[in-house]
Every structure is written in structure tokens, then in C-alpha cells.
Design a protein around this motif. Structure first.
Motif, PDB file in Angstrom:
ATOM      1  N   ILE A   1       3.517  -2.546   9.909  1.00 15.22           N
ATOM      2  CA  ILE A   1       2.982  -1.589   8.937  1.00 15.22           C
ATOM      3  C   ILE A   1       4.117  -0.785   8.307  1.00 15.22           C
ATOM      4  O   ILE A   1       4.172  -0.589   7.095  1.00 15.22           O
ATOM      5  CB  ILE A   1       1.961  -0.649   9.600  1.00 15.22           C
ATOM      6  CG1 ILE A   1       0.660  -1.399   9.870  1.00 15.22           C
ATOM      7  CG2 ILE A   1       1.686   0.562   8.702  1.00 15.22           C
ATOM      8  CD1 ILE A   1      -0.411  -0.550  10.509  1.00 15.22           C
TER       9      ILE A   1
ATOM     10  N   THR B   1      -4.713   1.450   5.978  1.00 12.21           N
ATOM     11  CA  THR B   1      -4.958   0.028   6.190  1.00 12.21           C
ATOM     12  C   THR B   1      -6.083  -0.117   7.217  1.00 12.21           C
ATOM     13  O   THR B   1      -6.202   0.713   8.130  1.00 12.21           O
ATOM     14  CB  THR B   1      -3.678  -0.688   6.678  1.00 12.21           C
ATOM     15  OG1 THR B   1      -3.885  -2.102   6.654  1.00 12.21           O
ATOM     16  CG2 THR B   1      -3.287  -0.256   8.074  1.00 12.21           C
TER      17      THR B   1
ATOM     18  N   SER C   1      -2.817   5.149   8.730  1.00 14.39           N
ATOM     19  CA  SER C   1      -1.961   5.574   7.619  1.00 14.39           C
ATOM     20  C   SER C   1      -0.625   6.055   8.174  1.00 14.39           C
ATOM     21  O   SER C   1      -0.533   6.465   9.331  1.00 14.39           O
ATOM     22  CB  SER C   1      -2.629   6.688   6.807  1.00 14.39           C
ATOM     23  OG  SER C   1      -2.816   7.841   7.607  1.00 14.39           O
TER      24      SER C   1
ATOM     25  N   ASP D   1       0.820  -1.208   0.000  1.00 10.77           N
ATOM     26  CA  ASP D   1       0.000   0.000   0.000  1.00 10.77           C
ATOM     27  C   ASP D   1       0.851   1.254   0.000  1.00 10.77           C
ATOM     28  O   ASP D   1       0.329   2.353   0.121  1.00 10.77           O
ATOM     29  CB  ASP D   1      -0.913   0.011   1.235  1.00 10.77           C
ATOM     30  CG  ASP D   1      -1.957  -1.091   1.186  1.00 10.77           C
ATOM     31  OD1 ASP D   1      -2.342  -1.483   0.080  1.00 10.77           O
ATOM     32  OD2 ASP D   1      -2.361  -1.557   2.263  1.00 10.77           O
TER      33      ASP D   1
ATOM     34  N   MET E   1       1.745   5.821   2.526  1.00  8.50           N
ATOM     35  CA  MET E   1       0.706   4.844   2.223  1.00  8.50           C
ATOM     36  C   MET E   1      -0.308   5.475   1.279  1.00  8.50           C
ATOM     37  O   MET E   1      -0.793   6.584   1.530  1.00  8.50           O
ATOM     38  CB  MET E   1       0.038   4.364   3.509  1.00  8.50           C
ATOM     39  CG  MET E   1       0.979   3.609   4.429  1.00  8.50           C
ATOM     40  SD  MET E   1       0.198   3.048   5.969  1.00  8.50           S
ATOM     41  CE  MET E   1      -0.913   1.790   5.334  1.00  8.50           C
TER      42      MET E   1
END
Length: 256
Positions: free
Chosen positions: A114, A107, A221, A56, A103
């Protein structure tokens, strides 16, 4: 003891980084060639590799870095002898962004991993989940003409930012929304203003690691920015290039 060099020779330093969007597993920044004046020239190339491109995240080496790192003039009379070495100081050039990552969409839930792991110049910078910034010292090998070699030293600071939605659908900003280049990058994303409304300023703002890993947070994010500064070029005093030199700054991003 340090003293100024008396030998006069003008040396042109060229450091180049051209915009590269990290959209493929392996990408490399283009190198723009500049005329090599009789005084000589050098260059620093910046290249990047993504491990696991299904992500992402979007990555780039900013185009502005190219403009900021071209046409550095060096006079050998300004070299400072330090022991057996001669040091050329480029700290006056300020800060250059080596890498930006953000990102492309939040998510759904916070989770470990992450943030990617970034390696720059052969040194792993980690994922900086405990704070919003961390500084490292880099030392890159330099090859010059006439079989000479030296080092290019610099400071690299990795900045991170994270935002999420939590209890009562409120927006939580990690580390009190510390103002840094990563946070500025994150706030520019199209989804930011619509995803994160009604900012919540609680007495103790959640730490970076909590926003990123605590599963009670949703719509998470994040962004990463690496800034380079405090540049110094070092050669042995009795073995310096006469016209050209080159250094490479490889960057590897591992997305979990």
C-alpha cells in the motif's frame, strides 16, 4: 581543529521549491528566479517523478517550502574550517517539508505494498511499514561557478500514518496514532471524519505493518510526509565559488 574564517564576503543562498501536484507520470517543481546580488546566490531545486501514475495517492511539494527556503544570507566569516573543507551551517533554518503524499480515498482491504517506495537524493527511503518514522542522512552534489564543487548535507525524516476499520467496524489507528506530520495530513482528508468513527483505543494498538498488510482490516488509508533539516553546505577551503552554486534534490515515488 576547527576555526572561524577571517575572509569577509557576503553570500546569498537561495533554495526554492514551488508547489507541484504530482498528477502526471513525470513532473518538476518550478524554480523561481531571484535577483543575484553582487554577493552571489545558490539554489536547491526539488523535482519529482511518479512511477505508475494510476494510483489512489496524491503528491505535492508544498508551496510553503518555497517561502521557507528563500533569502538565506551567508557571511563567509561564519564559515568553519574542518580539515580541508569549509562548512556553512544552516541548521537554524529549521524544518522544511520536501514532500507530502496522501491517499485520496481508502483502499477496500489491507494488502502488502500500500505504501509506495520513495527515493530522495538518490537514496531509497523504503516504505517504513515497521514504524511511524525513519531518519536518513543525505549528501547532494553541489556545483559552483569557477568549476568548483561541493556538497549539501541534510537530514531527511520520512513519517507515515495509517488508519483502518477492523472487528466490529471499529476504527484502528496504527502505532497509537503517533502525532506527526503524516497523521495531521491524513486527518485533514474529507473522507476521514465520515469513514472513521468511534475510535477504538485497545490496550495494544496495532503496528503500522499490521494495519497496512493484515487483510482483516478494511477501509485502509495512509499518508507520507518527508521533512528536511540540519542543512550544511560544504566546499573545499581552497576551492570555493565566488558568486553562485546550485544543488538538485530529485524525488522518485514508485507506487506498487
Amino acid at each position: 581543529m576547527k576555526r572561524k574564517m577571517k575572509m569577509k564576503m557576503k553570500k546569498r543562498l537561495l533554495m526554492v521549491a514551488i508547489l507541484t501536484s504530482f498528477s502526471a507520470p513525470s513532473v518538476h517543481a518550478a524554480v523561481a528566479e531571484a535577483p543575484l546580488h553582487s554577493a552571489g546566490a545558490g539554489e536547491l531545486t526539488i523535482s519529482g517523478t511518479i512511477v505508475n501514475s494510476k494510483t489512489d495517492w496524491s503528491w505535492e511539494i508544498p508551496a510553503a517550502s518555497a517561502a521557507a527556503t528563500v533569502d538565506w544570507d551567508v557571511d563567509k566569516r561564519e564559515g568553519v574550517i574542518d580539515g580541508n573543507n569549509t562548512v556553512y551551517d544552516f541548521t537554524s533554518k529549521g524544518t522544511i517539508t520536501g514532500l507530502n503524499g496522501v491517499m485520496v480515498e481508502p483502499t477496500p482491504k489491507a494488502r502488502p505494498g500500500i505504501l509506495p517506495v520513495i527515493e530522495i537524493g538518490g537514496q531509497k527511503l523504503g516504505n517504513v511499514q515497521s514504524a511511524g518514522s525513519e531518519e536518513y542522512n543525505l549528501k547532494l552534489p553541489v556545483k559552483g561557478d569557477n568549476n568548483t564543487s561541493g556538497f549539501l548535507e541534510m537530514s531527511a525524516t520520512i513519517y507515515t500514518a495509517a488508519t483502518a476499520r477492523g472487528g466490529n467496524n471499529q476504527t484502528f489507528v496504527a502505532n497509537n496514532g503517533a502525532d506527526n506530520s503524516a497523521r495531521s495530513l491524513l486527518k485533514k482528508q474529507p473522507y476521514y471524519s465520515t469513514t472513521y468513527t468511534s475510535p477504538h483505543d485497545e490496550p495494544i494498538a496495532p503496528a503500522m505493518w499490521e494495519v497496512l498488510t493484515n487483510t482483516s482490516f478494511a477501509q485502509v488509508s495512509a499518508a507520507v510526509s518527508i521533512e528536511l533539516e540540519q542543512f550544511k553546505l560544504i566546499f573545499a577551503t581552497n576551492s570555493q565559488p565566488s558568486s553562485t552554486w546550485a544543488a538538485s534534490l530529485p524525488i522518485v515515488v514508485t507506487v506498487i
